[in-house]
Design a protein around this motif. Sequence first.
Motif: not given
Length: 408
Positions: A93-95, A127-128, A133-140, A241-242
């Motif tokens: 997650a940090n990377f 899993q948490a 939300a921060a990880t999902q925003a970074n993923r997107a 996001f797409l």
Amino acid sequence: MPALTARHILLGVTGGIAAYKSPDLARRLREAGAEVRIAMTRAAKEFVRPLTFQAVSGKPVHCDLLDPAAEAAMGHIELARWAELVLVAPASANFMARLAHGHADDLLTTLCLATRARIVLAPAMNQAMWAHAATQANRAQLEARGVRLLGPDWGDQACGEVGPGRMLEPAAIVAGLSELYSPGALQGCTVMITAGPTREAIDPVRFISNRSSGKMGFELAAAAQKTGARVIVIAGPSGEFLAAGIERWDVETAQQMYETVMQHIEDCDIFIGAAAVADYRPATRSAEKIKKKETALTLRLVRNPDIVQAVAALDQGRPFTVGFAAETHRLKEHAEHKRCHKQLDMIAANWVGRPGLGFDSTSNALEVFWEGGHVSIAQATKAQVARHLIEIISERYHAQSSAAHSGS
């Protein structure tokens, strides 16, 4: 895996317990014919020693950005130019956060910023942390820049919890990389997907809607894109996001979704109606906010257009049509009735109102029906379920196309 023969793959390893799988991944990449070099973060060395990677890769391992011996020849730039693909497995997650925000404070992040190669991440975390939300925003944000993600997987974690966050197994990662260099199953096809809820206005501040986030439809779009398809998404209100390259049209109401679908359906080969479209809308919309006066309020509702049925009924250029059915009881009976009544080629049914499935969840499970056939997709992350469903749709689409050509 001939697709990886002679490919230059830079394997980045970040700090996490899943790093124990990375030496096996390096070995499998070499067995698939790739040339492999390794870059490790400082934290990764706390889990697996560099000597292990040197043994399985046959090459020196790169760990430090400011290595005097390597930097005399601008080693990090040489590595960035050498790579055809940068694979970070595990990607913590940090990377992901540092890469999403353009940090270049160690060798691996610097390589990712300096390279023109494809970048692929195999996430691994609690899993948490993955759901945050921060990880999902970074993923997107990373996916929007063209970074590809393989996984994460669903299952038991080292912390004792269960859920999405496990790094994919090495064999699955190698298979996923091979797909990047192989013609996709839907190469040359156009796939349209509806996603998310619709909102049907009562007055300027109130509306009728449902609990759909759109995540399942958006994951289907990502999975279809990875098979080589051109993908069009007609999206109701959603915070999802797409990835870059997917065409998106945003709408709010069922009528708007219907009109947008019909406007763009021409030349589509496959239509997937994954949106949770409101069946009814208020007959009239108040121009002003309705004030609280009476003890009860009666709304008269009228039917919205049935989008998936309208697509299935097209005379010219009818696409292979897939519907969705969200059910609370008698799933098979209701799904099969819907498939037959609307003349769909396939329907994917899922339970709703059950903990951990469907709405408000990162996981799902599906029962998929077509004429004379049925398959169950077991509970997994929505990304995994989407990939499996797209595989089934691709198989049935090609089988139907072949049968049509042979019969003509």
